[in-house]
Design a protein around this motif. Structure first.
Motif, PDB file in Angstrom:
ATOM      1  N   GLN A  24       0.819  -1.206   0.000  1.00 60.62           N
ATOM      2  CA  GLN A  24       0.000   0.000   0.000  1.00 60.62           C
ATOM      3  C   GLN A  24       0.857   1.261   0.000  1.00 60.62           C
ATOM      4  OE1 GLN A  24      -3.191   0.302  -0.425  1.00 60.62           O
ATOM      5  NE2 GLN A  24      -3.628  -1.892  -0.439  1.00 60.62           N
ATOM      6  N   ARG A  25       1.953   1.217   0.797  1.00 61.67           N
ATOM      7  CA  ARG A  25       2.849   2.388   0.810  1.00 61.67           C
ATOM      8  C   ARG A  25       3.499   2.591  -0.547  1.00 61.67           C
ATOM      9  NH1 ARG A  25       4.379   0.607   6.090  1.00 61.67           N
ATOM     10  NH2 ARG A  25       6.248  -0.364   5.229  1.00 61.67           N
ATOM     11  N   ALA A  26       3.888   1.486  -1.191  1.00 64.12           N
ATOM     12  CA  ALA A  26       4.505   1.596  -2.521  1.00 64.12           C
ATOM     13  C   ALA A  26       3.515   2.184  -3.527  1.00 64.12           C
ATOM     14  CB  ALA A  26       4.998   0.225  -2.991  1.00 64.12           C
ATOM     15  N   LEU A  27       2.241   1.733  -3.447  1.00 68.12           N
ATOM     16  CA  LEU A  27       1.228   2.286  -4.346  1.00 68.12           C
ATOM     17  C   LEU A  27       0.996   3.764  -4.068  1.00 68.12           C
ATOM     18  CD1 LEU A  27      -1.417  -0.595  -4.419  1.00 68.12           C
ATOM     19  CD2 LEU A  27       0.095   0.120  -6.272  1.00 68.12           C
ATOM     20  N   GLY A  28       0.986   4.129  -2.775  1.00 70.68           N
ATOM     21  CA  GLY A  28       0.816   5.535  -2.431  1.00 70.68           C
ATOM     22  C   GLY A  28       1.948   6.391  -2.953  1.00 70.68           C
ATOM     23  N   HIS A  29       3.191   5.901  -2.813  1.00 70.40           N
ATOM     24  CA  HIS A  29       4.331   6.649  -3.341  1.00 70.40           C
ATOM     25  C   HIS A  29       4.254   6.769  -4.857  1.00 70.40           C
ATOM     26  CE1 HIS A  29       6.752   5.446   0.484  1.00 70.40           C
ATOM     27  NE2 HIS A  29       5.949   6.480   0.693  1.00 70.40           N
ATOM     28  N   ALA A  30       3.803   5.701  -5.525  1.00 71.69           N
ATOM     29  CA  ALA A  30       3.690   5.742  -6.983  1.00 71.69           C
ATOM     30  C   ALA A  30       2.639   6.773  -7.413  1.00 71.69           C
ATOM     31  CB  ALA A  30       3.319   4.365  -7.525  1.00 71.69           C
ATOM     32  N   ARG A  31       1.515   6.831  -6.676  1.00 71.03           N
ATOM     33  CA  ARG A  31       0.492   7.824  -7.019  1.00 71.03           C
ATOM     34  C   ARG A  31       1.012   9.241  -6.824  1.00 71.03           C
ATOM     35  NH1 ARG A  31      -2.826   4.643  -3.507  1.00 71.03           N
ATOM     36  NH2 ARG A  31      -3.966   3.021  -4.630  1.00 71.03           N
ATOM     37  N   VAL A  32       1.722   9.471  -5.715  1.00 67.61           N
ATOM     38  CA  VAL A  32       2.267  10.806  -5.464  1.00 67.61           C
ATOM     39  C   VAL A  32       3.254  11.195  -6.563  1.00 67.61           C
ATOM     40  CG1 VAL A  32       3.683  12.170  -3.897  1.00 67.61           C
ATOM     41  CG2 VAL A  32       1.883  10.707  -2.980  1.00 67.61           C
ATOM     42  N   THR A  33       4.131  10.234  -6.923  1.00 65.93           N
ATOM     43  CA  THR A  33       5.121  10.515  -7.974  1.00 65.93           C
ATOM     44  C   THR A  33       4.436  10.809  -9.299  1.00 65.93           C
ATOM     45  OG1 THR A  33       6.696   9.059  -6.868  1.00 65.93           O
ATOM     46  CG2 THR A  33       7.129   9.604  -9.173  1.00 65.93           C
ATOM     47  N   ASP A  34       3.401  10.030  -9.616  1.00 67.40           N
ATOM     48  CA  ASP A  34       2.678  10.251 -10.869  1.00 67.40           C
ATOM     49  C   ASP A  34       1.982  11.608 -10.861  1.00 67.40           C
ATOM     50  OD1 ASP A  34       1.679   9.192 -13.438  1.00 67.40           O
ATOM     51  OD2 ASP A  34      -0.263   9.327 -12.450  1.00 67.40           O
ATOM     52  N   ALA A  35       1.379  11.984  -9.712  1.00 66.77           N
ATOM     53  CA  ALA A  35       0.714  13.289  -9.624  1.00 66.77           C
ATOM     54  C   ALA A  35       1.717  14.432  -9.787  1.00 66.77           C
ATOM     55  CB  ALA A  35      -0.017  13.412  -8.291  1.00 66.77           C
ATOM     56  N   LEU A  36       2.883  14.305  -9.141  1.00 66.76           N
ATOM     57  CA  LEU A  36       3.911  15.335  -9.285  1.00 66.76           C
ATOM     58  C   LEU A  36       4.406  15.426 -10.720  1.00 66.76           C
ATOM     59  CD1 LEU A  36       5.984  14.726  -6.023  1.00 66.76           C
ATOM     60  CD2 LEU A  36       4.433  16.618  -6.498  1.00 66.76           C
ATOM     61  N   ARG A  37       4.539  14.273 -11.377  1.00 68.34           N
ATOM     62  CA  ARG A  37       4.993  14.283 -12.763  1.00 68.34           C
ATOM     63  C   ARG A  37       3.969  14.983 -13.656  1.00 68.34           C
ATOM     64  NH1 ARG A  37       5.224   9.239 -13.383  1.00 68.34           N
ATOM     65  NH2 ARG A  37       7.349   8.970 -12.661  1.00 68.34           N
ATOM     66  N   ARG A  38       2.676  14.689 -13.432  1.00 64.89           N
ATOM     67  CA  ARG A  38       1.643  15.357 -14.241  1.00 64.89           C
ATOM     68  C   ARG A  38       1.636  16.870 -13.998  1.00 64.89           C
ATOM     69  NH1 ARG A  38      -1.619  10.908 -12.645  1.00 64.89           N
ATOM     70  NH2 ARG A  38      -2.659  12.233 -11.107  1.00 64.89           N
ATOM     71  N   GLU A  39       1.792  17.275 -12.724  1.00 65.55           N
ATOM     72  CA  GLU A  39       1.825  18.710 -12.431  1.00 65.55           C
ATOM     73  C   GLU A  39       3.020  19.382 -13.094  1.00 65.55           C
ATOM     74  OE1 GLU A  39      -0.307  20.710 -10.912  1.00 65.55           O
ATOM     75  OE2 GLU A  39      -1.707  19.037 -10.741  1.00 65.55           O
ATOM     76  N   ALA A  40       4.175  18.699 -13.064  1.00 66.54           N
ATOM     77  CA  ALA A  40       5.374  19.265 -13.701  1.00 66.54           C
ATOM     78  C   ALA A  40       5.171  19.409 -15.201  1.00 66.54           C
ATOM     79  CB  ALA A  40       6.587  18.383 -13.404  1.00 66.54           C
ATOM     80  N   HIS A  41       4.538  18.405 -15.817  1.00 69.76           N
ATOM     81  CA  HIS A  41       4.267  18.494 -17.252  1.00 69.76           C
ATOM     82  C   HIS A  41       3.295  19.633 -17.549  1.00 69.76           C
ATOM     83  CE1 HIS A  41       5.489  14.016 -17.960  1.00 69.76           C
ATOM     84  NE2 HIS A  41       6.522  14.823 -17.815  1.00 69.76           N
TER      85      HIS A  41
END
Length: 410
Positions: A24-41
Motif C-alpha cells: 500500500q505504501r509503494a502504491l501511495g508513493h507511486a500515485r504521489v510521484t505520478d501526480a507530481l509528474r503530471r503537475e510538472a508536465h
C-alpha cells in the motif's frame, strides 16, 4: 519417522499484514510521484504556451507581474517617499486590486476600502470602550464577520475583520491611527487600479474566440464518434453511455463560452478610447450571434444523442433503424462533423474555404434522399422504427442548417 516436505512455509498473519502495508505504501508513493509528474508536465506546457505566443497563459503572467509591480510601487510610495514605517496596508491593497478587468478592480476597490474603514473604526472604538485588546476583539470581530455577509461588500467583506485584527495586534488605535490606515488603504487602492488600467489593461476577447472554436471542434468530434460507433457496433447501451457523456462535456464547453462572453463584456467597460490605445488590442471577438448559433447546434446534438440512447435501450418501445439506414446516417453525421471542424478553423482565423464544397453538398443531398427512401421502407415495417429514423433525420437536418446557414452555402 519425521515426514519431510519441500513445501514453502505459509506466511504468518502478521507477515501478511506487513507485506500488504508495504504494498500500500509503494502504491501511495507511486500515485504521489505520478501526480507530481503530471503537475510538472502541466507547468511546462503552460510555460511553453506563455513563451510561444498570446494566450491565457501569457495573460496570467502579465497579470501576476502587474500585481507584483503595484505592490512594490505602493511600498516605495508609502515607505520610501512618504517615510511611513508601516506601508504594509498600501502594498496589501494594491496587490489585491489588480484584478482580471479594470471594472472589477474599481468595484472591489470601493468594497475593500469600505470594509477596511469599517474594520479600523470598529476596532478602535471597541478598544476605547473595553480598554483591552481581548475585549476589543470579542466585541468587534463578531460584528465585523456579520457585516462581511452584507452583499454591498461582495467578497471583500472579510477584510474588515482582518483589518481589525491587524489594528488591534499592532496596538495602533485611535483617531490618528484610523486616519493613517484609511489613508494607506486609499493610496494602495489608487495605485492598484491605476496600474491595472494604465499598464496593458486586460481585455478578454481571445477567450471568446478560443471557446467558440473549441465548441465547434468538440461538436465535430462528437458527431464523428457517433458515426464511428454506428458504423462499427450499431446501437448499444455502452455506446449510448459514451454519447451521453460527450454531450455533457459539450454542454460544459457551452457554459465556458457564456462565461468567457461575460468576461469579454466586462473587460471592455472603462477600457475604451485612450486606455485601449495603451496596448495592441487582440482581434475582435466573434459576434454574439455566433454564440446563439452554436448553442442551438449543441441543443440539436444533445437531442440527437438522447434519441439514439432511447433507441438503444432494450426496455423502451422505440426501435433503432436497421443496418443500412444506420450506416447511411453515420455517413451523414460524418459530413456534418467535417463541416464543424471547418467552422472551428474559420473561427480561429486559420483561413481556407469556409463553406462546404460542391461535392459535400451533393453528398449531403444524396444521403438525405437515401435516408428518405429508407424512411418510407421503415414505415412499412411499423411505426416504432420509422419514428426513430424520422426523428434522427430531422435532428441531423437541424444541425446541418445551423452549422452552415443558407447564405453561406454554394
Amino acid at each position: 519417522m519425521t515426514r519431510v516436505t519441500d513445501a514453502a512455509p505459509r506466511p504468518t498473519r502478521r507477515g501478511a499484514r506487513t507485506l500488504e502495508s508495504i504494498r500500500q505504501r509503494a502504491l501511495g508513493h507511486a500515485r504521489v510521484t505520478d501526480a507530481l509528474r503530471r503537475e510538472a508536465h502541466a507547468v511546462g506546457r503552460a510555460a511553453r504556451a506563455a513563451r510561444h505566443g498570446p494566450g491565457r497563459e501569457r495573460d496570467l503572467v502579465v497579470q501576476s507581474l502587474k500585481a507584483a509591480a503595484a505592490a512594490l510601487l505602493a511600498w516605495l510610495v508609502g515607505s520610501v517617499w512618504l517615510g511611513d514605517p508601516m506601508a504594509l496596508m498600501a502594498s496589501w491593497v494594491a496587490l489585491i486590486l489588480v484584478q482580471a478587468t479594470v471594472y472589477s478592480s474599481l468595484v472591489q476597490a470601493a468594497q475593500q476600502f469600505g470594509a477596511i474603514c469599517a474594520g479600523t473604526v470598529l476596532a478602535s472604538a471597541a478598544l476605547a470602550v473595553t480598554g483591552s485588546t481581548v475585549g476589543a476583539l470579542a466585541l468587534s470581530i463578531p460584528l465585523l464577520m456579520l457585516l462581511a455577509n452584507w452583499r454591498r461588500f461582495g467578497d471583500q467583506g472579510v477584510f474588515g475583520a482582518t483589518t481589525a485584527l491587524f489594528t488591534l495586534a499592532t496596538g495602533a488605535a485611535g483617531a490618528s491611527a484610523v486616519g493613517h490606515r484609511v489613508g494607506q488603504a486609499a493610496l494602495g487602492a489608487v495605485i492598484g487600479v491605476a496600474v491595472n488600467a494604465l499598464i496593458l489593461p486586460p481585455i478578454h476577447l481571445r477567450d471568446v474566440r478560443e471557446n467558440l472554436a473549441a465548441l465547434a471542434r468538440e461538436a465535430g468530434d462528437l458527431l464523428h464518434a457517433v458515426a464511428a460507433d454506428l458504423r462499427e457496433t450499431e446501437c448499444n447501451a455502452q455506446s449510448a453511455a459514451g454519447w451521453s457523456s460527450a454531450s455533457a462535456r459539450l454542454e460544459r464547453r457551452l457554459e465556458a463560452l457564456r462565461s468567457a462572453r461575460g468576461w469579454s463584456r466586462e473587460s471592455l467597460r472603462l477600457t475604451a478610447g485612450p486606455l485601449r490605445g495603451l496596448r495592441r488590442p487582440p482581434a475582435p471577438a466573434p459576434p454574439e450571434e455566433e454564440d446563439e448559433r452554436w448553442s442551438r447546434v449543441t441543443g440539436h446534438i444533445r437531442a440527437l444523442t438522447r434519441t439514439l440512447a432511447v433507441a438503444a435501450d432494450e426496455d423502451r418501445t422505440p426501435l433503432p433503424p436497421d443496418g443500412p439506414a444506420l450506416r447511411a446516417y453515420a455517413r451523414l453525421l460524418e459530413l456534418i462533423g467535417d463541416v464543424c471542424h471547418t467552422e472551428s478553423r474559420r473561427l480561429l482565423g486559420a483561413g481556407g474555404d469556409t463553406c462546404p464544397g460542391v461535392r459535400t453538398e451533393a453528398a449531403m443531398l444524396g444521403l438525405h434522399q437515401e435516408l428518405q427512401d429508407l424512411l418510407r421502407d421503415h414505415a412499412g415495417q411499423g411505426a416504432a422504427r420509422a419514428t426513430v429514423l424520422g426523428t434522427l433525420l430531422l435532428q441531423a437536418e437541424n444541425v446541418w442548417s445551423e452549422t452552415v446557414p443558407a447564405e453561406r452555402r454554394r
